[in-house]
Scaffold this motif. Sequence first.
Motif, PDB file in Angstrom:
ATOM      1  N   TYR A  40      -4.806  22.968 -21.517  1.00 22.69           N
ATOM      2  CA  TYR A  40      -3.946  22.487 -20.431  1.00 22.69           C
ATOM      3  C   TYR A  40      -4.780  21.821 -19.341  1.00 22.69           C
ATOM      4  O   TYR A  40      -4.421  20.747 -18.838  1.00 22.69           O
ATOM      5  N   THR A  43      -6.068  18.436 -20.603  1.00 24.04           N
ATOM      6  CA  THR A  43      -4.972  17.461 -20.586  1.00 24.04           C
ATOM      7  C   THR A  43      -4.654  17.008 -19.166  1.00 24.04           C
ATOM      8  O   THR A  43      -4.416  15.826 -18.909  1.00 24.04           O
ATOM      9  N   LEU A  44      -4.667  17.968 -18.229  1.00 22.71           N
ATOM     10  CA  LEU A  44      -4.377  17.648 -16.837  1.00 22.71           C
ATOM     11  C   LEU A  44      -5.422  16.705 -16.257  1.00 22.71           C
ATOM     12  O   LEU A  44      -5.097  15.748 -15.543  1.00 22.71           O
ATOM     13  N   MET A  45      -6.686  16.967 -16.578  1.00 25.19           N
ATOM     14  CA  MET A  45      -7.762  16.118 -16.050  1.00 25.19           C
ATOM     15  C   MET A  45      -7.703  14.704 -16.619  1.00 25.19           C
ATOM     16  O   MET A  45      -8.014  13.728 -15.935  1.00 25.19           O
ATOM     17  N   SER A  47      -4.974  13.143 -17.646  1.00 26.53           N
ATOM     18  CA  SER A  47      -3.728  12.448 -17.323  1.00 26.53           C
ATOM     19  C   SER A  47      -3.435  12.369 -15.834  1.00 26.53           C
ATOM     20  O   SER A  47      -2.433  11.776 -15.439  1.00 26.53           O
ATOM     21  N   THR A  48      -4.282  12.962 -14.989  1.00 26.88           N
ATOM     22  CA  THR A  48      -4.044  12.975 -13.545  1.00 26.88           C
ATOM     23  C   THR A  48      -5.111  12.145 -12.839  1.00 26.88           C
ATOM     24  O   THR A  48      -6.294  12.225 -13.172  1.00 26.88           O
ATOM     25  N   LYS A  49      -4.682  11.371 -11.852  1.00 23.71           N
ATOM     26  CA  LYS A  49      -5.610  10.568 -11.063  1.00 23.71           C
ATOM     27  C   LYS A  49      -6.424  11.472 -10.152  1.00 23.71           C
ATOM     28  O   LYS A  49      -5.878  12.249  -9.369  1.00 23.71           O
ATOM     29  N   LEU A  50      -7.761  11.427 -10.268  1.00 16.33           N
ATOM     30  CA  LEU A  50      -8.626  12.287  -9.469  1.00 16.33           C
ATOM     31  C   LEU A  50      -8.708  11.742  -8.046  1.00 16.33           C
ATOM     32  O   LEU A  50      -9.057  10.578  -7.825  1.00 16.33           O
ATOM     33  N   THR A  51      -8.416  12.608  -7.070  1.00 18.06           N
ATOM     34  CA  THR A  51      -8.435  12.188  -5.661  1.00 18.06           C
ATOM     35  C   THR A  51      -9.478  12.929  -4.840  1.00 18.06           C
ATOM     36  O   THR A  51      -9.818  12.466  -3.761  1.00 18.06           O
TER      37      THR A  51
END
Length: 229
Positions: A40, A43-45, A47-51
């Motif tokens: 999980y 997958t999150l890393m 599919s998610t834009k790193l801010t």
Amino acid sequence: MAHPTQLGFQNAASPIMEELLHFHDHALMIVFLISALVLYIITLMLSTKLTHTNTMDAQEVEMVWTILPAIILILIALPSLRILYLMDEINNPHLTIKAIGHQWYWSYEYTDYENLMFDSYMTPTHSLAPGQFRLLEVDHRVVVPMESPIRVLISAEDVLHSWAIPTLGIKTDAVPGRLNQTTFITSYPGLFYGQCSEICGSNHSFMPIVVEASPLKHFENWSNMMISS
């Protein structure tokens, strides 16, 4: 007892093996949850834009990933230690059997009886009766009373062997000049198969073990017959 056409392992036939199966399921569930969590996060890393790429201090996260693995290890270690102590516990056995490994057969001595001893060889393929397992059946089985604590003293006369019956949760090395011991209780009547689990030579695969658990009356009749013969 496993049916000859059954594919797979026999069911657990002793309290120790049932505990080992429960521990296996317990550890497997922990591994499954950890794997799901890691998948999980990956997958999150992806599919998610790193801010927050410049984060230098995250003590809460460090505490979590330090304390959580310690708790997981404790949850695995405690039941494991409990089973280890249960496997080493030997209290007032009703019967003691001495198993001696040879190249390549087993010999057994019922130490509570005066003249009850025999050698156990693998049954050749051409001598098998219908329904018997090839390479697992023997000419003389180890007969024990069911639901009784049995102690097995294990040694060898030539090289290293290992007396192992997976259904009963037993695997004890047979070492020349040394006497190891183990114990088991059969939960129900039947035939339980095992093999030498130590590479002991060219015929290592041809010294099987068969334990026959039966009611006490049947065991007494068998022992009287063996002594008289």
